[in-house]
Write a protein that holds these residues in place. Structure first.
Motif, PDB file in Angstrom:
ATOM      1  N   SER A   1      10.160  -0.040  -1.562  1.00 51.92           N
ATOM      2  CA  SER A   1      10.300  -1.405  -2.068  1.00 51.92           C
ATOM      3  C   SER A   1      11.566  -2.056  -1.540  1.00 51.92           C
ATOM      4  O   SER A   1      11.561  -3.212  -1.091  1.00 51.92           O
ATOM      5  CB  SER A   1      10.311  -1.390  -3.604  1.00 51.92           C
ATOM      6  N   VAL A   2      12.673  -1.296  -1.582  1.00 49.03           N
ATOM      7  CA  VAL A   2      13.933  -1.842  -1.085  1.00 49.03           C
ATOM      8  C   VAL A   2      13.856  -2.146   0.408  1.00 49.03           C
ATOM      9  O   VAL A   2      14.296  -3.199   0.874  1.00 49.03           O
ATOM     10  CB  VAL A   2      15.086  -0.866  -1.398  1.00 49.03           C
ATOM     11  N   VAL A   3      13.272  -1.173   1.156  1.00 51.30           N
ATOM     12  CA  VAL A   3      13.146  -1.389   2.607  1.00 51.30           C
ATOM     13  C   VAL A   3      12.265  -2.597   2.893  1.00 51.30           C
ATOM     14  O   VAL A   3      12.571  -3.413   3.778  1.00 51.30           O
ATOM     15  CB  VAL A   3      12.581  -0.120   3.280  1.00 51.30           C
ATOM     16  N   LEU A   4      11.167  -2.734   2.141  1.00 52.07           N
ATOM     17  CA  LEU A   4      10.284  -3.880   2.349  1.00 52.07           C
ATOM     18  C   LEU A   4      11.004  -5.191   2.045  1.00 52.07           C
ATOM     19  O   LEU A   4      10.910  -6.162   2.808  1.00 52.07           O
ATOM     20  CB  LEU A   4       9.045  -3.731   1.465  1.00 52.07           C
ATOM     21  N   ILE A   5      11.733  -5.190   0.925  1.00 48.15           N
ATOM     22  CA  ILE A   5      12.461  -6.411   0.572  1.00 48.15           C
ATOM     23  C   ILE A   5      13.524  -6.732   1.621  1.00 48.15           C
ATOM     24  O   ILE A   5      13.671  -7.884   2.060  1.00 48.15           O
ATOM     25  CB  ILE A   5      13.077  -6.269  -0.825  1.00 48.15           C
ATOM     26  N   LEU A   6      14.278  -5.689   2.032  1.00 51.94           N
ATOM     27  CA  LEU A   6      15.305  -5.922   3.057  1.00 51.94           C
ATOM     28  C   LEU A   6      14.680  -6.380   4.370  1.00 51.94           C
ATOM     29  O   LEU A   6      15.219  -7.262   5.047  1.00 51.94           O
ATOM     30  CB  LEU A   6      16.120  -4.640   3.266  1.00 51.94           C
ATOM     31  N   ALA A   7      13.538  -5.763   4.720  1.00 54.13           N
ATOM     32  CA  ALA A   7      12.863  -6.175   5.964  1.00 54.13           C
ATOM     33  C   ALA A   7      12.398  -7.620   5.872  1.00 54.13           C
ATOM     34  O   ALA A   7      12.540  -8.396   6.831  1.00 54.13           O
ATOM     35  CB  ALA A   7      11.680  -5.244   6.246  1.00 54.13           C
TER      36      ALA A   7
ATOM     37  N   LEU B   1       0.828  -1.207   0.000  1.00 58.40           N
ATOM     38  CA  LEU B   1       0.000   0.000   0.000  1.00 58.40           C
ATOM     39  C   LEU B   1       0.863   1.257   0.000  1.00 58.40           C
ATOM     40  O   LEU B   1       0.561   2.235  -0.704  1.00 58.40           O
ATOM     41  CB  LEU B   1      -0.922  -0.007   1.221  1.00 58.40           C
ATOM     42  N   ARG B   2       1.935   1.238   0.801  1.00 60.09           N
ATOM     43  CA  ARG B   2       2.819   2.398   0.836  1.00 60.09           C
ATOM     44  C   ARG B   2       3.485   2.619  -0.520  1.00 60.09           C
ATOM     45  O   ARG B   2       3.547   3.748  -1.030  1.00 60.09           O
ATOM     46  CB  ARG B   2       3.895   2.178   1.907  1.00 60.09           C
ATOM     47  N   ILE B   3       3.945   1.548  -1.118  1.00 59.15           N
ATOM     48  CA  ILE B   3       4.577   1.664  -2.433  1.00 59.15           C
ATOM     49  C   ILE B   3       3.554   2.130  -3.468  1.00 59.15           C
ATOM     50  O   ILE B   3       3.840   2.986  -4.319  1.00 59.15           O
ATOM     51  CB  ILE B   3       5.193   0.312  -2.835  1.00 59.15           C
TER      52      ILE B   3
ATOM     53  N   ALA C   1       8.711  11.101  -5.269  1.00 55.07           N
ATOM     54  CA  ALA C   1       7.726  10.040  -5.093  1.00 55.07           C
ATOM     55  C   ALA C   1       8.230   8.715  -5.666  1.00 55.07           C
ATOM     56  O   ALA C   1       8.062   7.652  -5.058  1.00 55.07           O
ATOM     57  CB  ALA C   1       6.404  10.432  -5.754  1.00 55.07           C
ATOM     58  N   SER C   2       8.874   8.782  -6.832  1.00 53.80           N
ATOM     59  CA  SER C   2       9.429   7.563  -7.415  1.00 53.80           C
ATOM     60  C   SER C   2      10.527   6.995  -6.539  1.00 53.80           C
ATOM     61  O   SER C   2      10.616   5.774  -6.313  1.00 53.80           O
ATOM     62  CB  SER C   2       9.967   7.852  -8.822  1.00 53.80           C
ATOM     63  N   ASP C   3      11.403   7.904  -6.049  1.00 55.32           N
ATOM     64  CA  ASP C   3      12.459   7.435  -5.148  1.00 55.32           C
ATOM     65  C   ASP C   3      11.883   6.852  -3.866  1.00 55.32           C
ATOM     66  O   ASP C   3      12.381   5.843  -3.343  1.00 55.32           O
ATOM     67  CB  ASP C   3      13.406   8.588  -4.815  1.00 55.32           C
ATOM     68  N   ALA C   4      10.811   7.485  -3.351  1.00 59.04           N
ATOM     69  CA  ALA C   4      10.181   6.962  -2.134  1.00 59.04           C
ATOM     70  C   ALA C   4       9.582   5.586  -2.383  1.00 59.04           C
ATOM     71  O   ALA C   4       9.667   4.688  -1.533  1.00 59.04           O
ATOM     72  CB  ALA C   4       9.110   7.935  -1.639  1.00 59.04           C
ATOM     73  N   ALA C   5       8.959   5.420  -3.569  1.00 55.12           N
ATOM     74  CA  ALA C   5       8.409   4.104  -3.894  1.00 55.12           C
ATOM     75  C   ALA C   5       9.518   3.067  -4.008  1.00 55.12           C
ATOM     76  O   ALA C   5       9.406   1.944  -3.498  1.00 55.12           O
ATOM     77  CB  ALA C   5       7.605   4.179  -5.197  1.00 55.12           C
ATOM     78  N   GLY C   6      10.616   3.440  -4.698  1.00 53.04           N
ATOM     79  CA  GLY C   6      11.742   2.519  -4.794  1.00 53.04           C
ATOM     80  C   GLY C   6      12.350   2.217  -3.440  1.00 53.04           C
ATOM     81  O   GLY C   6      12.695   1.069  -3.131  1.00 53.04           O
ATOM     82  N   LEU C   7      12.502   3.300  -2.615  1.00 52.90           N
ATOM     83  CA  LEU C   7      13.070   3.086  -1.283  1.00 52.90           C
ATOM     84  C   LEU C   7      12.159   2.199  -0.433  1.00 52.90           C
ATOM     85  O   LEU C   7      12.646   1.315   0.287  1.00 52.90           O
ATOM     86  CB  LEU C   7      13.278   4.443  -0.593  1.00 52.90           C
TER      87      LEU C   7
END
Length: 791
Positions: free
Chosen positions: A374-380, A80-82, A366-372
């Motif tokens: 995604s990365v944070v979610l994957i890392l988590a 949802l955040r992404i 916004a694109s960077d936030a979505a990418g970040l």
């Protein structure tokens, strides 16, 4: 037939019988008990019902379920955040498209305004080739219009108002095309041309205002609204430029033109005030800086002169009077207006670039936030998976070790230790190997608790073994005392039998003798129950026929037993006593659980492998299949003494005696009814030497007191040369042997024997045993076992 302790069939006792059934046991000659089915079949459960029983899930499944819930929530929230950031990026991308539309729209407005001013001036001055003079402006308008159309096609307007205003723009541009023809032909005056051009710019500005409202971001919306107000102010300046230029070309302004200028100036002031209220401090500073040039002040002064100078009152009916001349030079006005408009265009360009740059920045953010995200979610998720795998693996490994160790203790180590203790070993508590769970968490604590339980179980097994040993000693002492008393009773009965001349009294003594023999066997069963060896043992081989007759002589209802011709083989001496008791137990139970009028048959065969198979068959009530299975299981595993041993002592004794010598005993249904007990004596207990004796044929049952004073069970000499001659008479010549081993007359002598008294060397009921001796057999062989081979 059931293997139990010897009992009288006519007795009725309460409680579980020797077959393991509860309730009273009645005369076996009656109808067999009814079989009842217990319980019902359990219904099949569906896979969904098994899934719903979450308490039965395995530990990995439960851990997976516990972990899955927060992981799913984290994934959903992260998605949802992404998605929100992606939506924001799309929104800013739409803003870029709207900004591109407004940029194209501003260029269209600019070129329409330029075309309006030039066309109006040319119309006022009476220029001949207006189309040629305004060709460049028209091309610029058409090019800007095509760019606007392309930008609108790329944009996605969400408001119906915006789409409606664009439709108005399309219509207005259509009117513009229609207006160009009369303008080129100079068939329309300048005032009408200005009015119609102004209607086009009004439609364009309305569309601009609607497009600005498509920008939803608050930071960008303020700047876009300020830019729209600036565009509206630019329209008023360009409108004033055209009106004054037409007035200069015409030589003056009438009252209507002056009023239109004043109204335009009022709108200009309103737009400037709105811009100031909407613009930021930086934007206002930029506006003031751009309009602080002398040209802007000059234009304002020139416009003031135009508005306050003399003017002819507007009178549409009087065209004779011309307007008053303007105190403004055309060149000065054009320069001042052009520079002021250029300055406003510069401010508008700055605001447009600001909107575009901020939109691009927000879109990139916004694109960077979505990418970040995604990365944070994957890392988590990766970190959570690593932690879950690490901790779950350690927990599952500990649980697996606990389960493996507990099952090993429950299935192997503890039963082996208990069996070793039961066999006489020591309970070594210190040798208990702990379960290999080194952690100090709850699993480790459970492992230590299980180790403590293991130690306590071994300690309890040792205490129980000691208690069983004590009870065994008690049984041994009681058995030995009873055996001594029974032995004295048998000797006393022997003396009475030798001295008794009354046949009826002698028969009574014989019955007492058999009862005493059964008592002796029961005492020996106590010795077996305690795990001790009985005292009676023989070391000389004995014929199988004598072994069977000895077994028959140790039961009360010996008259019902029919011995079929046994093979002439010898049984090793150390196993004779145990096999006699084993067969006697089987015979006792066959007689106890069959009708008194039926016979019990003993058949024996010498197999090809050298072993001997003995079968005891009755015509009794039989057993169910589950009872046969339980009885055979107890016969095969006779090493465990439990609460049911006292009720099924026959099973225990037979199984224990059979296990001593590797003899196999099995119960199965008879051919017609009753039970067939099969005893398989291994070949190593049967010697290769055969007994040089004729086979013993089967006999019919005989009365308890035979005629002529013959001893109990005697029907006459089976293989002898003549019948016995009475209680005190001489035996007939020949070596006759009774079927049940009673031989010649009880007190008679051998052929042509020595005396008619009661003290001869008899081979009858109280004569010598299998291997010689008087009374009980030599070396502990049972009494009344068959014809004597001794003196």
């Amino acid at each position: 037939m059931t293997v139990t302790a010897s009992q009288t069939p006519s007795q009725t006792t309460a409680g579980p019988d020797s077959r393991g059934r509860a309730g009273p046991r009645t005369d076996p000659s009656g109808p067999p008990p009814r079989r009842t089915a217990a319980g019902g079949e359990a219904g099949e459960r569906s896979a969904w019902a098994a899934f719903v029983r979450w308490r039965d899930w395995t530990i990995p499944v439960k851990l997976g379920a516990v972990i899955l819930v927060p992981v799913v929530f984290a994934i959903v929230l992260g998605a949802l955040r992404i998605g929100d950031q992606v939506d924001r990026a799309d929104t800013y991308r739409d803003v870029d498209r709207v900004v591109a539309v407004t940029d194209s729209l501003r260029r269209v407005i600019n070129w329409v305004q330029v075309e309006r001013t030039k066309s109006a001036v040319l119309l006022t001055g009476g220029y001949g080739d207006i189309a040629g003079a305004t060709a460049g402006e028209r091309q610029s308008v058409d090019y800007a219009r095509q760019q606007l159309r392309n930008a609108v096609q790329r944009a996605d307007f969400t408001s119906e108002v915006t789409r409606a205003r664009y439709a108005d723009v399309v219509a207005a541009l259509g009117r513009l095309d229609a207006l160009r023809t009369p303008v080129a032909a100079a068939s329309v005056d300048s005032a009408t041309a200005i009015e119609q051009y102004t209607s086009v710019t009004d439609a364009l500005l309305d569309f601009d205002r609607a497009a600005v409202e498509e920008i939803a971001d608050s930071g960008l919306a303020g700047t876009a609204a300020a830019l729209h107000q600036l565009d509206a102010a630019q329209e008023e300046i360009r409108y004033q430029w055209a009106q004054v230029a037409v007035g200069i070309a015409r030589g003056g302004l009438n009252a209507a033109d002056t009023a239109a200028l004043r109204t335009s100036q009022a709108r200009l002031d309103d737009h400037v005030a709105a811009f100031v209220s909407l613009a930021t401090t930086e934007q206002r500073a930029e506006y003031e800086r751009q309009l602080a040039v002398p040209a802007a002040r000059t234009r304002a002064d020139l416009l003031r002169l135009v508005l306050v100078g003399p003017a002819t009152p507007a009178d549409d009916s009087d065209e004779e009077e011309g307007p008053a001349p303007l105190p403004v030079a055309a060149a000065d006005w054009d320069v001042a207006s052009d520079q002021t408009s250029a300055r406003l265009s510069a401010v508008g360009a700055t605001l447009g670039e600001r909107i575009k740059s901020e939109s691009d920045a927000l879109q990139n953010a916004a694109s960077d936030a979505a990418g970040l995200a995604s990365v944070v979610l994957i890392l988590a998720l990766v970190l959570a998976a690593a932690i879950i795998v690490l901790i779950g693996r350690q927990l599952l490994r500990s649980l697996a070790e606990l389960r493996r160790g507990a099952l090993d203790v429950a299935r192997n180590r503890l039963p082996a230790a208990v069996a070793r203790i039961r066999d006489g070993g020591q309970a070594d508590i210190g040798a208990v190997e702990p379960i290999a769970v080194p952690s100090a968490d709850e699993v480790g604590q459970v492992a230590r608790a299980f180790d403590a339980v293991h130690e306590q179980a071994l300690r309890l097994a040792g205490e129980q073994a000691a208690l069983r040993a004590n009870y065994g000693n008690v049984f041994v002492n009681l058995s030995r005392r009873s055996q001594g008393l029974v032995q004295r009773q048998l000797h006393l009965l022997e003396r009475l039998e030798r001295d008794e001349e009354d046949a009826d009294q002698l028969d009574t003594l014989f019955q007492l003798d058999h009862l005493a023999t059964r008592m002796r066997r029961n005492n020996e069963n106590l010795m077996v129950l305690s795990g001790s060896e009985p005292g009676r043992r023989t070391q000389q081989p004995a014929p199988l026929a004598d072994l069977l007759r000895a077994a028959v002589s140790e039961m009360e209802q010996y008259q019902r037993v029919v011995i079929q011709s046994p093979p002439t083989v010898l049984v090793v001496g150390y196993a004779v006593g145990d096999l006699v008791r084993l067969v006697a137990e089987l015979l006792d139970n066959a007689a106890a659980f069959s009708a008194p009028t039926t016979q019990v048959t003993i058949a024996s065969h010498h197999t090809d492998g050298g072993s001997v198979r003995i079968e005891v068959v009755d015509r009794g009530i039989g057993m169910r299949d589950d009872e046969f299975a339980d009885a055979n299981r107890r016969l095969a595993d006779a090493g465990t003494v439990d609460a049911s041993t006292a009720r099924r002592m026959g099973l225990f004794v037979v199984g224990r005696l059979a296990s001593r010598h590797g003899v196999q005993v099995q119960l199965r249904p008879g051919n017609q009814s009753g039970t067939r007990a099969t005893v398989l004596i291994p070949a190593d207990l049967v010697t290769s030497n055969v007994v040089d004796l004729p086979p013993v044929p089967p006999r019919a049952p005989a009365p308890t007191t035979p005629p002529g004073g013959l001893p109990r069970g005697t029907t006459g000499p089976a293989n002898g040369s003549g019948p016995a001659t009475g209680v005190n008479g001489n035996g007939a010549p020949g070596a006759g042997r009774g079927v049940n081993g009673t031989g010649h007359a009880p007190n008679g002598t051998g052929p042509n024997g020595g005396s008619n008294g009661s003290n001869g060397n008899a081979r009858g009921a109280n004569g010598t045993g299998l291997l010689g001796g008087t009374g009980s057999r030599a070396n502990g062989a049972p009494r009344h076992s068959g014809p004597a081979h001794g003196g």
